[in-house]
Design an enzyme around this catalytic site. Structure first.
Site, short mmCIF file in Angstrom:
data_model
loop_
_atom_site.label_atom_id
_atom_site.label_comp_id
_atom_site.label_asym_id
_atom_site.label_seq_id
_atom_site.Cartn_x
_atom_site.Cartn_y
_atom_site.Cartn_z
N GLY A 92 -37.05 53.73 61.90
CA GLY A 92 -36.20 54.54 62.77
C GLY A 92 -35.09 55.23 61.99
N GLY A 113 -33.44 58.59 63.16
CA GLY A 113 -32.76 58.63 64.46
C GLY A 113 -31.25 58.59 64.35
N PHE A 114 -30.61 58.38 65.49
CA PHE A 114 -29.15 58.41 65.59
C PHE A 114 -28.50 57.34 64.71
CE2 PHE A 114 -25.50 57.38 68.77
CZ PHE A 114 -24.56 57.88 67.88
N LEU A 115 -28.62 56.08 65.08
CA LEU A 115 -28.04 55.01 64.27
C LEU A 115 -28.72 54.91 62.92
CD1 LEU A 115 -26.08 52.63 63.97
CD2 LEU A 115 -27.78 51.19 65.13
N TYR A 125 -35.89 47.21 79.37
CA TYR A 125 -35.37 47.37 78.02
C TYR A 125 -34.74 46.07 77.51
CZ TYR A 125 -32.32 48.97 74.24
OH TYR A 125 -31.67 49.12 73.04
N LYS A 127 -35.93 43.85 74.22
CA LYS A 127 -35.06 43.63 73.06
C LYS A 127 -34.84 42.14 72.82
CE LYS A 127 -33.37 46.39 70.87
NZ LYS A 127 -33.89 47.06 69.63
#
Length: 378
Positions: free
Chosen positions: A13, A16-18, A160, A164
């Site tokens: 990832g 992506g953002f983070l 979600y 997680k």
């Protein structure tokens, strides 16, 4: 494990953002030597505005692939020392796609663990979420890793949150598993809170509404508090987690442990946080706060409508009854363990984080002009 050449780190990832913030902080840190950073993502890698690292860009290699593809993931992990598993399907809607959420968050995590074992990757850092601990029936006020029940009985974003939690449990259970070469896998889980910063795509949606209207309204009672932090600070905590896993003989061995993340961002209601950013971008800010009963009633009817059409067509609707309860509730966590055990301190002050974020929003919305500079928080 570290040597003069440095370690090779794979970030799932990473585009992506983070993920981009994690890659940037790994490039710029001087805590341990890095030989190579690999970004593994289903999308191409393109730096968000204002995020290009100041140095070591030559160490970054991007691999396009899916964590749902075990073969591609295993190949990407070849000769890797550390995997930061950051890839996730974020699903905050009323009726999210259960199949895709589980496929990415749970089955994909299993693929990551298997790839680490197959390729003798000794360190695995997992990006979990504070949503594994949020409970609709009771607030979380400065809660710690030991004071909350995980998983929560009544998770706010049920599909979600459960995915997680299951993935986090899988990673922590994999700690001390035997690798192909006979060595042991060391794992830990980091639980980010709500995030803002360069590359954000959630708060930008709300800010877009305000900019189009020319006014910012506050949503949620001021008494309702949510924890947010700057992406760069959260990403910086990964540096300390990797350092600890790489050097297990130190006193601070974090193998098999989970940590809440945070920084010096004040604990605001979600409406207050968005209003602070909106004030820096628009000329006028509203002070009216719609009452809970009105917001809940609107959300209830929208949730019912979403349920009625969900069997015919997928409809991503983030504004629903549980989201309203979250906005009016209190959910924030202590990151004292992160400081005490890992020696973490935020790299950016709140003012620096705020200004960097506003600069990004100005670019994102095409508001790059000098008049906006006077609106930045002092």
């Amino acid at each position: 494990m570290t040597n003069q050449e440095g370690v090779t780190i794979l970030v799932t990832g990473g585009a992506g953002f983070l993920g981009q913030h994690i890659v940037k902080e790994l490039m710029e840190q001087e805590v341990f030597p890095v030989k190579e950073i690999r970004s593994f993502d289903i999308q191409p890698f393109k730096w968000h505005h204002g995020l290009h690292p100041s140095k070591n860009s030559q160490k970054l290699y991007h691999i396009e692939g899916s964590i749902c593809d075990p073969a591609a993931l295993t190949q990407a992990c070849e000769n890797v020392d550390v995997v930061i598993h950051n890839c996730s399907c974020v699903a905050f809607g009323a009726y999210p796609n259960r199949k895709s959420t589980r496929a990415v968050n749970v089955d994909g995590t299993e693929n990551v663990v298997d790839a680490c074992i197959e390729q003798n990757v000794e360190c695995l850092v997992y990006t979990s979420s504070i949503e594994v601990a949020n409970d609709l029936k009771k607030p979380s006020v400065n809660a710690s890793e030991t004071s909350v029940t995980v998983p929560a009985i009544n998770p706010i974003f049920h599909v979600y949150s459960k995915s997680k939690y299951d993935a986090e449990k899988m990673v922590l259970t994999a700690n001390n598993k035997t690798l192909k070469n006979g060595k042991k896998l060391r794992t830990c889980a980091l639980r980010p809170c709500g995030i803002y910063g360069e590359g954000d795509h959630i708060l930008t949606t709300n800010l877009g509404y305000f900019l189009n209207a020319g006014i910012a309204f506050r949503i949620g009672e001021p008494s309702g508090k949510s924890q947010y932090a700057y992406a760069g600070n959260l990403a910086y905590s990964y540096v300390f987690a990797v350092k600890s896993l790489l050097r297990p003989d130190e006193k601070t061995d974090i193998s098999g442990e989970a940590f809440f993340l945070g920084d010096d961002t004040p604990i605001y209601s979600i409406g207050e946080l968005v209003s602070h950013f909106a004030k820096a971008l628009v000329a006028e800010t509203g002070t009216a706060t719609p009452p809970y009963w009105l917001m809940y009633t609107i959300a209830f009817f929208l949730t019912v409508m979403c349920w009625l059409v969900s069997n015919l067509k997928y409809w991503e609707m983030p504004f629903h009854t549980n989201a309203v309860r979250y906005m009016f509730g209190e959910y924030h966590y202590s990151w004292e363990k992160l400081q005490r055990v890992l020696g973490y301190k935020p790299r950016y002050t709140y003012k620096e984080a705020f200004d960097r974020t506003i600069t990004y929003y100005e670019h994102f919305f095409g508001l790059n002009n000098k008049s906006n500079q006077t609106k930045k928080q002092k």
